[in-house]
Design a protein around this motif. Structure first.
Motif, mmCIF file in Angstrom:
data_model
loop_
_atom_site.group_PDB
_atom_site.id
_atom_site.type_symbol
_atom_site.label_atom_id
_atom_site.label_comp_id
_atom_site.label_asym_id
_atom_site.label_seq_id
_atom_site.Cartn_x
_atom_site.Cartn_y
_atom_site.Cartn_z
ATOM 1 N N ASP A 115 -1.780 4.056 -1.735
ATOM 2 C CA ASP A 115 -2.470 3.288 -0.891
ATOM 3 C C ASP A 115 -2.617 3.842 0.396
ATOM 4 O O ASP A 115 -3.566 2.675 0.662
ATOM 5 N N ARG A 120 0.835 -0.730 -0.037
ATOM 6 C CA ARG A 120 -0.413 -0.238 0.172
ATOM 7 C C ARG A 120 0.877 1.206 0.317
ATOM 8 O O ARG A 120 0.297 2.079 -0.478
ATOM 9 N N TYR A 131 -9.611 3.631 0.493
ATOM 10 C CA TYR A 131 -8.294 2.479 -0.322
ATOM 11 C C TYR A 131 -8.873 2.416 -2.057
ATOM 12 O O TYR A 131 -10.317 2.735 -1.923
ATOM 13 N N ARG A 132 -8.172 2.506 -2.908
ATOM 14 C CA ARG A 132 -8.158 2.595 -4.265
ATOM 15 C C ARG A 132 -8.528 0.632 -4.522
ATOM 16 O O ARG A 132 -9.306 -0.296 -5.530
#
Length: 132
Positions: free
Chosen positions: A16, A11, A22-23
């Motif tokens: 992210d 991440r 969160y993507r």
């Protein structure tokens, strides 16, 4: 390192880190981490060794308990000799068959060297202690 730690590092690399937005879901990252470990394992597998029992009068060794294996590197039988005695073998499913040798009437263990896919928790050892 466990999967949660690895996911945190991924991440960070993907930028992210906003937990509220969160993507990628944890499941998506876990799946991709698993693919990466499996692909890397094909090039540089994690080597394990296991001692398996044999059965009197049989050339077959059951290795069904050895999970995530990519290939069997070697079979030493009987163990404890110097020089070591590696045996020719064939593999069909979860059964190793020792070839070209006389089997013993007294069961003796065999030493199996296995290349396998590591668990993510084994990744630092598997990656040669590399700091991520």
């Amino acid at each position: 390192m466990n999967l949660v730690d690895m996911r945190t590092i991924v991440r960070r690399d993907l930028r992210d880190e906003d937990a509220n937005n969160y993507r990628w879901t944890n499941d998506e990252l876990d799946r991709h981490i698993g693919h990466a470990v499996k692909d890397y394992s094909g090039a540089v597998p994690y080597e394990q060794k296991a001692i398996k029992p044999t059965v009197s009068g049989s050339r077959e060794i059951d290795i069904s308990a050895l999970s995530d294996r990519i290939m069997i590197e070697a079979v030493e039988y009987p163990i404890g000799n110097f020089p070591r005695r590696y045996q020719r073998f064939s593999l069909w499913g979860d059964i190793i068959t020792l070839l070209g040798m006389r089997y013993r009437t007294v069961p003796m263990p065999a030493f199996i060297t296995v290349s396998s896919t590591p668990l993510v928790s084994a990744a630092p050892q598997f990656l040669g202690g590399m700091k991520i």
